[in-house]
Design a protein around this motif. Structure first.
Motif, PDB file in Angstrom:
ATOM      1  N   VAL A   1       1.889   6.618 -11.322  1.00  0.00           N
ATOM      2  CA  VAL A   1       1.917   5.449 -10.338  1.00  0.00           C
ATOM      3  C   VAL A   1       1.281   6.267  -9.046  1.00  0.00           C
ATOM      4  CG1 VAL A   1       3.250   4.155  -8.894  1.00  0.00           C
ATOM      5  CG2 VAL A   1       4.151   4.715 -11.081  1.00  0.00           C
ATOM      6  N   ARG A   2       0.061   5.517  -8.588  1.00  0.00           N
ATOM      7  CA  ARG A   2      -0.381   5.937  -7.394  1.00  0.00           C
ATOM      8  C   ARG A   2       0.181   6.357  -6.381  1.00  0.00           C
ATOM      9  NH1 ARG A   2      -5.592   1.973  -6.563  1.00  0.00           N
ATOM     10  NH2 ARG A   2      -3.985   0.666  -6.787  1.00  0.00           N
ATOM     11  N   ASP A   3      -0.220   7.667  -5.664  1.00  0.00           N
ATOM     12  CA  ASP A   3       0.257   7.746  -4.165  1.00  0.00           C
ATOM     13  C   ASP A   3      -0.538   7.116  -3.076  1.00  0.00           C
ATOM     14  OD1 ASP A   3       2.623   9.222  -5.075  1.00  0.00           O
ATOM     15  OD2 ASP A   3       1.388  11.279  -5.538  1.00  0.00           O
ATOM     16  N   ASN A   4      -1.776   6.827  -3.438  1.00  0.00           N
ATOM     17  CA  ASN A   4      -2.846   6.374  -2.361  1.00  0.00           C
ATOM     18  C   ASN A   4      -3.954   5.757  -3.304  1.00  0.00           C
ATOM     19  OD1 ASN A   4      -4.599   8.547  -2.803  1.00  0.00           O
ATOM     20  ND2 ASN A   4      -2.890   9.680  -1.959  1.00  0.00           N
ATOM     21  N   VAL A   5      -4.640   5.142  -2.725  1.00  0.00           N
ATOM     22  CA  VAL A   5      -6.006   4.583  -3.277  1.00  0.00           C
ATOM     23  C   VAL A   5      -6.817   5.302  -4.064  1.00  0.00           C
ATOM     24  CG1 VAL A   5      -5.881   2.459  -1.984  1.00  0.00           C
ATOM     25  CG2 VAL A   5      -7.242   4.199  -1.160  1.00  0.00           C
ATOM     26  N   GLY A   6      -6.915   6.634  -3.596  1.00  0.00           N
ATOM     27  CA  GLY A   6      -7.707   7.569  -4.238  1.00  0.00           C
ATOM     28  C   GLY A   6      -7.155   8.283  -5.498  1.00  0.00           C
ATOM     29  N   ASP A   7      -5.859   8.171  -5.778  1.00  0.00           N
ATOM     30  CA  ASP A   7      -5.069   8.967  -6.582  1.00  0.00           C
ATOM     31  C   ASP A   7      -5.508   8.509  -8.151  1.00  0.00           C
ATOM     32  OD1 ASP A   7      -3.499  10.464  -7.958  1.00  0.00           O
ATOM     33  OD2 ASP A   7      -1.485   9.418  -7.338  1.00  0.00           O
ATOM     34  N   ILE A   8      -6.027   9.574  -8.873  1.00  0.00           N
ATOM     35  CA  ILE A   8      -6.214   9.245 -10.029  1.00  0.00           C
ATOM     36  C   ILE A   8      -5.510   9.919 -11.249  1.00  0.00           C
ATOM     37  CG2 ILE A   8      -8.803   8.864  -9.687  1.00  0.00           C
ATOM     38  CD1 ILE A   8      -9.170  11.703 -10.617  1.00  0.00           C
ATOM     39  N   GLY A   9      -4.045  10.293 -10.679  1.00  0.00           N
ATOM     40  CA  GLY A   9      -3.062  11.084 -11.557  1.00  0.00           C
ATOM     41  C   GLY A   9      -3.039  12.241 -11.666  1.00  0.00           C
ATOM     42  N   ASN A  10      -3.846  13.170 -10.832  1.00  0.00           N
ATOM     43  CA  ASN A  10      -3.632  14.502 -10.686  1.00  0.00           C
ATOM     44  C   ASN A  10      -2.229  14.880 -10.316  1.00  0.00           C
ATOM     45  OD1 ASN A  10      -6.325  14.750 -11.812  1.00  0.00           O
ATOM     46  ND2 ASN A  10      -7.252  15.107  -9.862  1.00  0.00           N
ATOM     47  N   GLU A  11      -2.118  16.034 -10.746  1.00  0.00           N
ATOM     48  CA  GLU A  11      -0.811  16.821 -10.421  1.00  0.00           C
ATOM     49  C   GLU A  11      -1.006  18.337  -9.917  1.00  0.00           C
ATOM     50  OE1 GLU A  11       1.406  16.145 -13.864  1.00  0.00           O
ATOM     51  OE2 GLU A  11       2.592  15.006 -12.867  1.00  0.00           O
ATOM     52  N   PRO A  12      -0.672  18.514  -8.404  1.00  0.00           N
ATOM     53  CA  PRO A  12      -0.280  17.472  -7.511  1.00  0.00           C
ATOM     54  C   PRO A  12      -1.300  16.625  -6.997  1.00  0.00           C
ATOM     55  CG  PRO A  12      -0.820  19.776  -6.605  1.00  0.00           C
ATOM     56  CD  PRO A  12      -0.921  20.144  -8.126  1.00  0.00           C
ATOM     57  N   SER A  13      -1.037  15.612  -6.470  1.00  0.00           N
ATOM     58  CA  SER A  13      -2.008  14.626  -5.933  1.00  0.00           C
ATOM     59  C   SER A  13      -2.353  15.175  -4.436  1.00  0.00           C
ATOM     60  CB  SER A  13      -1.346  13.386  -5.709  1.00  0.00           C
ATOM     61  OG  SER A  13      -0.300  13.327  -4.772  1.00  0.00           O
ATOM     62  N   ALA A  14      -3.438  14.605  -4.067  1.00  0.00           N
ATOM     63  CA  ALA A  14      -4.019  14.728  -2.743  1.00  0.00           C
ATOM     64  C   ALA A  14      -3.927  13.641  -1.882  1.00  0.00           C
ATOM     65  CB  ALA A  14      -5.563  15.312  -2.781  1.00  0.00           C
TER      66      ALA A  14
ATOM     67  N   GLN B   1       4.720  14.208  -4.760  1.00  0.00           N
ATOM     68  CA  GLN B   1       3.129  15.028  -4.825  1.00  0.00           C
ATOM     69  C   GLN B   1       2.897  15.609  -6.100  1.00  0.00           C
ATOM     70  OE1 GLN B   1       2.288  18.090  -1.983  1.00  0.00           O
ATOM     71  NE2 GLN B   1       0.614  17.289  -1.447  1.00  0.00           N
ATOM     72  N   ARG B   2       3.957  16.242  -6.463  1.00  0.00           N
ATOM     73  CA  ARG B   2       3.864  17.109  -7.645  1.00  0.00           C
ATOM     74  C   ARG B   2       3.949  16.547  -9.003  1.00  0.00           C
ATOM     75  NH1 ARG B   2       7.804  22.196  -6.067  1.00  0.00           N
ATOM     76  NH2 ARG B   2       6.591  23.067  -4.487  1.00  0.00           N
ATOM     77  N   ASN B   3       4.665  15.104  -8.977  1.00  0.00           N
ATOM     78  CA  ASN B   3       4.848  14.441 -10.200  1.00  0.00           C
ATOM     79  C   ASN B   3       4.168  13.272 -10.260  1.00  0.00           C
ATOM     80  OD1 ASN B   3       6.744  16.244 -11.907  1.00  0.00           O
ATOM     81  ND2 ASN B   3       8.073  16.215  -9.934  1.00  0.00           N
ATOM     82  N   ASN B   4       3.337  12.847 -11.111  1.00  0.00           N
ATOM     83  CA  ASN B   4       2.783  11.601 -10.967  1.00  0.00           C
ATOM     84  C   ASN B   4       3.580  10.535 -11.488  1.00  0.00           C
ATOM     85  OD1 ASN B   4       2.452  11.703 -13.713  1.00  0.00           O
ATOM     86  ND2 ASN B   4       0.396  12.302 -13.998  1.00  0.00           N
ATOM     87  N   ASN B   5       4.928  10.919 -11.804  1.00  0.00           N
ATOM     88  CA  ASN B   5       5.599   9.893 -12.244  1.00  0.00           C
ATOM     89  C   ASN B   5       6.468   9.241 -11.137  1.00  0.00           C
ATOM     90  OD1 ASN B   5       5.114  11.344 -14.510  1.00  0.00           O
ATOM     91  ND2 ASN B   5       6.934  10.845 -15.573  1.00  0.00           N
ATOM     92  N   ILE B   6       6.442   9.947 -10.074  1.00  0.00           N
ATOM     93  CA  ILE B   6       7.094   9.604  -8.814  1.00  0.00           C
ATOM     94  C   ILE B   6       6.258   8.883  -7.529  1.00  0.00           C
ATOM     95  CG2 ILE B   6       8.819  10.115  -7.072  1.00  0.00           C
ATOM     96  CD1 ILE B   6       9.565  12.466  -8.961  1.00  0.00           C
TER      97      ILE B   6
END
Length: 313
Positions: free
Chosen positions: A34-47, A172-177
């Motif tokens: 689930v994206r944290d922001n519009v630029g999120d592509i699922g990397n962990e941690p996200s930026a 930030q660390r988990n793309n499941n959250i």
């Protein structure tokens, strides 16, 4: 000698394995995010920003809305969460989406600072899917707006990092959250609007924090924050350091720059203190955007809120 050297190297490798951060707990073929922001592509941690996920939307009907809405107190609301897959994904991934809510603000500790809303099971195809969870009216307190937390839990796609008390780090660390915290505010001429912001300490020890207010689109009026007597007294006792603000009352400060901040706010362990923002104007003001966020003394982001003023749907 060679055997001894091999033993030492094996020991060092084991230690390194324990302390090195995991790249991902799931191969990309089975990864759901689930994206944290519009630029999120699922990397962990996200930026980038953490606390206004575009993949979480609140709607007033069980039909997906184009723009997330504020929840209505006392009636059913409907939360839609988009579960995504990465390029090259294969098969279906089964799991459960869990949804929680909190009062508006940052620094909300996991799990004690969150109230359970509901769960929906899903089998996520390679193209992703959107899941709806009903937010029962009795579970929508007020008057306030809320932050929402979505957690995808799956045996096939486990969390990469163990969850701790810091919700922001967990997301930030988990793309499941993912975390959504958006407050839409309509400000009319000569009708000031006061909205809450809760500053919280997710740690189990006393800590100092910084409160940062950034006008991404400045408001054509005045924005004032009321820290309250207790937090103001603590801030002054810690040195009273701030930039971009002008004191206009005993505990009220007007934001006078596009980036303002208070440094050294002292919070007790697990403490949450409600402050308030007031938006006022004497004219028809256009859309504006204010981000409020907290950091610790090292600059680590602890969460926050996005206020959309006079935003058009």
């Amino acid at each position: 000698m060679k055997a001894k050297l091999a033993t030492v190297l094996a020991g060092l490798l084991a230690v390194a394995t324990l302390v090195a951060p995991a790249v991902s707990a799931t191969t990309f073929q089975r990864d759901v995010f689930v994206r944290d922001n519009v630029g999120d592509i699922g990397n962990e941690p996200s930026a980038g920003s953490i606390y206004y996920s575009p993949d979480i939307k609140v709607c007033s009907t069980p039909v997906l809305c184009a723009v997330s809405q504020n929840p209505v107190v006392g009636v059913n609301n409907y939360v839609f969460v988009t579960l995504r897959r990465k390029p090259g994904a294969i098969g279906f991934v089964d799991g459960n989406l869990h949804l929680y809510r909190s009062n508006l603000g940052g620094g909300t500790a996991w799990p004690g600072g969150w109230t359970y809303i509901g769960t929906a099971g899903s089998s996520v195809p390679v193209g992703g899917t959107t899941v709806m969870i009903t937010w029962p009216g009795w579970n929508v307190p007020g008057p306030a707006h809320f932050c929402l937390l979505a957690r995808w839990v799956s045996n096939a796609d486990p969390m990469t990092f163990a969850e701790g008390a810091n919700t922001q780090l967990n997301a930030q660390r988990n793309n499941n959250i993912a975390w959504r915290n958006v407050d839409s505010v309509r400000v009319r001429p000569f009708a000031p609007v006061r909205v809450p912001y809760t500053i919280g300490n997710p740690e189990r020890v006393d800590a100092r924090q910084n409160l940062i207010l950034e006008q991404h689109r400045p408001f054509d009026g005045t924005t004032t924050i009321d820290l309250g007597q207790e937090l103001t007294a603590r801030w002054k006792a810690a040195g009273g350091r701030a930039v971009g603000v002008k004191q206009v009352g005993e505990t009220q400060f007007q934001i006078v720059d596009t980036k303002a901040r208070f440094d050294g706010l002292v919070l007790k362990a697990d403490e949450r203190i409600e402050t308030a923002l007031t938006f006022a104007t004497d004219k028809e003001a256009g859309p504006a955007e204010l981000h409020v966020r907290q950091t610790d003394v090292q600059g680590t982001d602890l969460g926050g809120a996005q206020y959309l003023i006079n935003e058009k749907d």
